[in-house]
Design an enzyme around this catalytic site. Structure first.
Site, PDB file in Angstrom:
ATOM      1  N   HIS B 257       0.858  -1.186   0.000  1.00  0.00           N
ATOM      2  CA  HIS B 257       0.000   0.000   0.000  1.00  0.00           C
ATOM      3  C   HIS B 257       0.889   1.230   0.000  1.00  0.00           C
ATOM      4  CE1 HIS B 257      -3.023   2.947   1.099  1.00  0.00           C
ATOM      5  NE2 HIS B 257      -3.960   2.036   0.942  1.00  0.00           N
ATOM      6  N   ARG B 273      -6.187  10.003  -0.869  1.00  0.00           N
ATOM      7  CA  ARG B 273      -5.866  10.410  -2.233  1.00  0.00           C
ATOM      8  C   ARG B 273      -7.135  10.482  -3.075  1.00  0.00           C
ATOM      9  NH1 ARG B 273      -2.729   5.976  -3.913  1.00  0.00           N
ATOM     10  NH2 ARG B 273      -3.167   5.067  -1.879  1.00  0.00           N
TER      11      ARG B 273
END
Lengths: 255, 659
Positions: B257, B273
Site C-alpha cells: 500500500h 488520495r
C-alpha cells in the site's frame, strides 16, 4: 510473537529507562497469586505500550499475557488500566507517561490472565440480551434500489456506530461495580443507535422492555466516567440522558 | 478425546467467515465459527476507505455499471484474474451492499445540490441530482474509471463488521473465540474438519464437519512492516498447504500500500488520495504527475508504490531516523472534510505521530498490505485439491484480483464471496450428507497435533521462535519486496530454507500447556516459514513483471510465457521447498483479452492467442450492433449459470430501472 515493527531499527532511545509494574495472575494455574511484577525497558522514540509490552514478552518473559490485534486504535482489543485509568494501550505513547508505569487488566470483565480479559464473551451476551441488531420488518429485494436515507441521518447513525466495544466505559462505571448485569454505556449507546435507525422497526415500548430498569437506562448514576475514558470520544452521557427521557415517556404513556 | 460434530466449520471470524456462516445458517445448516479473537476485533474492522459496488448513484459515478467495474478489476489484476469470477463478483457486489444497508450499515448518502470537492488538487463543484438524493454515494479510489467506492466516513470495515457480527448473533450462530485451528483432518482427498486448540486452556478438540471453510485472511505478517493486524500471519492458509494436496495460488502476488505511516506501518486510507490528497517529495514537489500523467496519485496501488520507491531511489525521499519516506498532503481538503470523512486518519496522525494532518503533511511510505495469493479454489470456493475444503476472502485465491487488487475490492470480496460460497457449501452439504468418518482417523490427527506440541514443550530444542521469525520478516522485507531480482530472491529462498530447518529444533522455555504465548509463537512460525517459502520461491521462478510482482531483471509483463497462475503444494513434511506448478489462464475465452492497463508501463510481450481473441471479440460485437450491453456481454463470455440462482439477475440503477 515478534511484533516490534514500531521500534526504531537502530536501537536509538530517549535515554529513559521505564519501569513497567504489571499485575500478574494466571487463574488457570492453581499456584498463581495476583502480584505486581516490575520489568525494565529502554524507551525508544514514539514508543507505545504495544511496543513496550512486546519487547518484554520477546526478551524477558515469554509467558506474559496481553491482547492486541490492530495495534492502531481501531479494534478495541488492548484496553487495560494504564496508571489506574482505562485506555487503549496500542495508542498510548510512553512519552506521555512517567518513568514508572502501572498496568493492570480491565476490571469488571472475566480475567483470562495477566492483562488479558474476556470482553468478547460479555459483549456477545449483552448483544443477545438487548437484541442489539437491526430488526427489519421484511426481507429486501437485493436487486432493487436501496431504501433512501437522509444524508444527515446516516451521519448521525455513524456517530453512534463508532463504538469499538473495548469495555473502557464499563471499567470506569460506578453502577457496573454494583450491578453485574448493568448493560453499561456500550449497551445503552447501542440501543440509542438502533432507535435512531428507521430500518429497526421497534417502538419505544419495545425498547423499554429491554432497558427500562436498573440494569438498563435507570441504573446510570451520571458519574460521567464512561464519557471521560471513551477512546472514541462518544457523547455517551448525552445519549443516555436522551434515552432516559424517552424511556420515561414510554413508561408513563404506553402506546 | 473431545470431538464436536457440525455441518459446517468456518475458520475465521472476519467479514468473509461471518457472511459465509450466515449464508449457510439461512440454508438450515448447523455452523460453527472459530476465531482467534472476538469476531468484531477481526482485521476486517481496519478497512477504512470503502467497498466497491457499481451503484452509479452519485454524480461522479454516473454511467457506472458492472461492465465498467469488470474492466477496471481485470486491468487492475494485470490480466491475472479469472474473468468469470470477476463477472460473478461485479454482479453480486451491488446486492451485497444493499443487503448490508438493510442490516444497518449507515452508508454515506447522496445529498442533492452542489458542493465543493477537490479533484486532481483543484477545487471543483459537483452537483448531485434530486432523484439521487438519499441513495448510497461513493468516493474515488485508484484504478477506477468511476467513483464507485461506497463508504461510511473512514470506518467502513468497522460498520460492516459490526452489522455482520450482530447478524451472526441474531442468527444464533456460535462464534467460538480464542480458538486456533492447528491442522485439517483429511483422508483420501476429502476434508473432514480440523484439530483446534483452545488458546486459554490449551485443550485440543476435533471439530468434525461435512464442509470446512477457511476464511482466515492474509499473510502480511510474514513481512517486517505490514499494515495488517498482528493476527494476519497466514497460518490459516498454511493449514491447507500442510495437507500436502490442497494447492495455494499466486502466493508471490503481494501488494504494497502506498501510504502507511512510518514507523508503525499503520495505514492511512486510499480515501485520502481519492478525496484529493497528493504525494510530495523532499522538495515539496508533487511528483506523481511526472510519472503517471493520466492517473497521477490514483493509478493502481502497485504502480503508485513502485513510483514512490523509484522516486526515493533518485534521492527525493525525506531522510528520517526511521529511514526514508515521502509526504502525503491532505491539507488542501480542509478541516471540515478531514474531521468528518477522514477522522480515523486524523486520530492516527495525532496518536502515533503527534501531528495534525489538517496543517501538516503525513510521513508515509509503501508498506506490505494485501495478499492476492491464497488457497486456490474453483469458482464455487472449493479447494482444487481437497474436496470438502472451501476458502473465501483474503485467504483464498478465487481468483478475482489476479496479481493486483484495486482498493475497495477486498472488503467487497469478503462479503460477496461469503454470499456466493455459502450457497455452494450448503449445496455440498445437501449432496454429501454426513460423510462416514472413522474415529481412528480423528484420533490419529488429534494425537499427531498433541505430539507436535509436546515436542515443542519438552523436546529439548534450542532454537528461539522469536529469533527465527524476526529473521524471516527481515528476509521477506529486504529481498521479496516491491522490486525483486533473481539473485535476491534466490538468496531469500536459501535463507528461508535454513530458517525452516532450524525451526524443526525450536525449544520453548515456558512449559505451560494452557495460555502460553511462547508456544503459540513456536508453532505459528513453523507454518509461516512455509508460507514465506511459497511466496519467495514463486517469485523467484516467475521471470516477468505482472501487477504487484515486479522483477527488475524482467520488467516486461510476459503473456507469452507467464499468463498462468502459480500453484504451490507441500507434499511431504520433510520438504524444505514447496512444489511449484502452473495453471494456464485461457486467452481464448476471455471477455477482455490482455492489453495495456491504462497506467504504468506500456510494455508487454503478447500471448500468441491474444490477436485472434481480440479479432473474435470485435467480430462478435460487430454482428450485434443493436444489442444492449447485457446481450453483448453474454455473447462474449457466459457466466451467469455459474452464480447461485438467488444472486443472478440485474441490478437496478437510477438509469436502469427494473420493471
Amino acid at each position: 510473537m515478534s511484533t516490534n515493527a514500531g521500534s526504531p531499527p537502530n536501537g536509538e532511545g530517549t535515554g529513559r529507562r521505564l519501569q513497567l509494574r504489571i499485575l500478574r495472575y494466571n487463574p488457570q494455574d492453581p499456584d498463581s497469586r495476583p502480584h505486581l511484577q516490575t520489568f525494565e525497558v529502554d524507551e525508544a522514540p514514539n514508543m507505545t505500550l504495544f511496543v513496550a509490552l512486546n519487547d518484554i514478552r520477546d526478551h524477558q518473559d515469554p509467558s506474559l499475557q496481553f491482547d492486541f490485534v490492530c495495534r492502531a486504535g481501531i479494534c478495541g482489543s488492548c484496553a487495560m488500566l494504564i496508571d489506574g485509568r482505562p485506555g487503549l494501550a496500542c495508542r498510548t505513547l510512553t512519552g506521555n507517561l512517567g518513568e514508572r508505569i502501572t498496568l493492570a487488566p480491565l476490571p469488571f470483565f472475566e480475567l483470562i490472565g495477566d492483562l488479558s480479559v474476556n470482553t468478547g464473551k460479555w459483549m456477545r451476551r449483552m448483544t443477545e440480551r438487548l437484541e442489539a441488531w437491526v430488526h427489519a420488518q421484511e426481507d429486501v429485494d437485493l436487486r432493487r434500489l436501496e431504501e433512501r436515507m437522509e444524508p444527515e441521518l446516516a451521519e448521525q447513525i455513524y456517530e453512534l456506530e463508532r463504538c469499538i466495544e473495548c469495555g473502557c466505559c464499563l471499567a470506569a462505571c460506578g453502577t457496573a461495580r454494583m450491578r453485574k448485569d448493568f448493560v453499561g454505556a456500550v449497551g445503552l449507546n447501542r440501543i440509542a443507535r438502533l432507535r435512531l435507525d428507521p430500518r429497526d422497526g421497534r417502538s419505544d415500548a419495545e425498547y423499554y422492555e429491554l432497558i427500562g430498569d436498573d440494569d438498563g437506562v435507570f441504573g446510570c448514576m451520571s458519574l460521567l466516567g464512561c464519557e471521560d475514558v471513551c477512546p472514541k470520544n462518544l457523547g455517551l452521557q448525552t445519549r443516555i440522558a436522551y434515552m432516559r427521557r424517552k424511556m420515561l415517556r414510554a413508561a408513563v404513556f404506553p402506546a | 478425546m473431545k470431538v464436536v460434530y457440525t455441518d459446517v466449520l468456518v475458520i475465521g471470524g472476519g467479514l468473509a467467515g461471518l457472511r459465509t456462516a450466515v449464508g449457510v445458517r439461512r440454508r438450515g445448516r448447523d455452523v460453527l465459527v472459530l476465531s482467534l479473537v472476538p469476531a468484531k476485533r477481526s482485521h476486517s474492522a481496519a478497512a477504512q476507505g470503502g467497498m466497491q459496488a457499481s451503484l452509479g448513484s452519485s454524480a461522479m459515478g454516473a454511467g457506472d455499471n458492472e461492465d465498467v467495474h469488470f474492466e477496471d478489476t481485470v486491468r487492475g489484476s494485470d490480466w491475472g484474474a479469472d474473468q468469470r469470477v470477476v463477472r460473478m463478483f461485479v454482479n453480486t457486489a451491488p446486492k451485497a451492499i444493499r443487503e448490508l444497508a438493510a442490516w444497518g450499515v449507515p452508508w454515506n448518502r447522496v445529498a442533492r445540490g452542489s458542493r465543493e470537492s477537490v479533484v486532481n488538487a483543484e477545487r471543483i463543484t459537483i452537483t448531485e441530482s434530486n432523484e439521487a438524493h438519499g441513495l448510497i454515494t461513493a468516493r474515488d479510489f485508484g484504478g477506477t474509471k468511476k467513483w464507485r467506492t461506497c463508504y461510511t466516513a473512514d470506518g467502513t470495515g468497522h460498520t460492516m463488521l459490526y452489522a455482520l457480527g450482530d447478524q451472526t448473533i441474531a442468527h444464533g450462530i456460535p462464534v467460538l473465540e480464542r480458538q486456533e485451528a492447528l491442522a485439517l483432518i483429511h483422508d483420501a482427498g476429502r476434508c473432514h474438519g480440523a484439530v483446534v486448540r483452545d488458546l486459554i486452556t490449551g485443550e485440543l478438540t476435533a471439530y468434525v464437519a461435512t464442509a470446512t471453510v477457511i476464511a482466515s485472511g492474509g499473510y502480511g505478517r510474514i513481512y517486517r512492516v505490514s499494515t495488517n493486524a498482528i493476527i494476519c500471519e497466514g497460518t490459516g492458509v498454511a493449514l491447507a498447504l500442510e495437507t500436502g494436496v490442497a494447492p495455494l495460488g499466486n502466493m508471490e502476488a503481494v501488494q504494497f500500500h502506498p501510504t502507511a505511516i512510518i514507523t508503525a506501518g499503520i495505514l492511512t486510507t486510499e480515501g485520502c488520495r481519492g478525496d484529493g490528497g497528493v504525494l510530495r517529495d523532499v522538495d515539496g514537489h508533487r511528483f506523481m504527475p511526472d510519472y503517471e500523467p493520466e492517473k497521477k496519485e490514483l493509478a493502481s496501488r502497485d504502480v503508485v508504490s513502485r513510483r514512490m520507491t523509484e522516486h526515493m531511489r533518485k534521492g527525493k525521499g525525506v531522510p528520517s531516523r526511521y529511514g526514508e519516506h515521502l509526504w502525503l498532503d491532505i491539507t488542501n481538503l480542509g478541516r471540515a472534510h478531514i474531521e468528518k470523512n477522514l477522522r480515523e486518519v486524523k486520530d492516527i496522525c495525532e496518536y502515533f505521530l503527534g501531528i495534525d494532518p489538517v496543517e501538516q503533511w503525513i510521513p508515509v511510505r509503501p508498506t506490505q498490505h494485501y495478499s492476492m495469493g491464497g488457497i486456490r479454489t474453483d469458482h464455487t470456493g472449493q479447494s482444487q485439491g481437497l474436496k470438502g475444503l472451501f476458502a473465501c476472502g483474503e485467504s483464498a485465491c478465487w481468483d478475482m484480483h489476479g496479481f493486483n487488487r484495486l482498493g475497495g475490492n477486498s472488503v467487497a470480496e469478503t462479503v460477496v464471496s461469503g454470499m456466493i460460497v455459502s450457497e455452494f457449501v450448503a449445496d455440498f452439504c445437501e449432496t454429501e450428507g454426513g460423510a462416514g468418518l472413522s474415529v481412528a482417523l480423528v484420533r490419529e490427527f488429534l494425537q499427531r497435533e498433541q505430539a507436535r506440541l509436546d515436542r515443542l514443550l519438552h523436546g529439548g530444542g534450542s532454537e528461539s521462535a522469536n529469533e527465527l521469525r524476526t529473521r524471516m520478516e527481515q528476509v521477506m522485507m529486504d529481498r521479496v519486496g516491491i522490486f525483486r531480482t533473481g539473485e535476491e530472491l534466490e538468496r531469500a529462498v536459501r535463507e528461508l530454507q535454513e530458517l525452516l530447518l532450524r525451526s524443526r529444533n525450536i525449544g520453548v522455555r515456558s512449559r505451560v500447556r494452557g495460555a502460553n504465548p511462547e508456544l503459540v509463537a513456536a508453532y505459528r512460525v513453523q507454518k509461516m516459514l512455509k508460507v514465506a517459502l511459497c511466496v519467495a520461491q514463486g517469485a523467484s521462478l516467475r521471470t516477468e513483471s505482472r501487477g504487484a510482482h515486479f522483477r527488475e531483471d524482467y520488467p516486461q509483463r510476459n503473456d507469452r510465457d507467464w499468463l498462468k497462475r502459480t500453484l504451490a503444494t507441500w507434499p511431504s513434511e520433510d520438504d524444505t521447498l514447496p512444489t511449484i506448478g502452473y495453471e494456464e489462464i485461457d486467452v481464448t475465452t476471455m471477455e477482455l483479452p490482455p492489453g495495456f492497463r491504462g497506467y504504468g508501463a506500456r510494455n508487454h510481450i503478447e500471448h500468441p492467442d491474444t490477436g485472434a481473441r481480440v479479432a473474435e471479440v470485435e467480430r462478435i460485437l460487430d454482428t450485434m450492433p443493436e444489442a444492449d450491453r447485457f446481450a453483448r456481454q453474454s455473447a462474449l463470455m457466459e457466466y451467469e449459470s455459474l452464480l447461485p440462482e438467488k444472486y443472478r439477475g440485474r441490478n437496478e440503477r437510477l438509469t436502469e430501472r427494473l420493471r
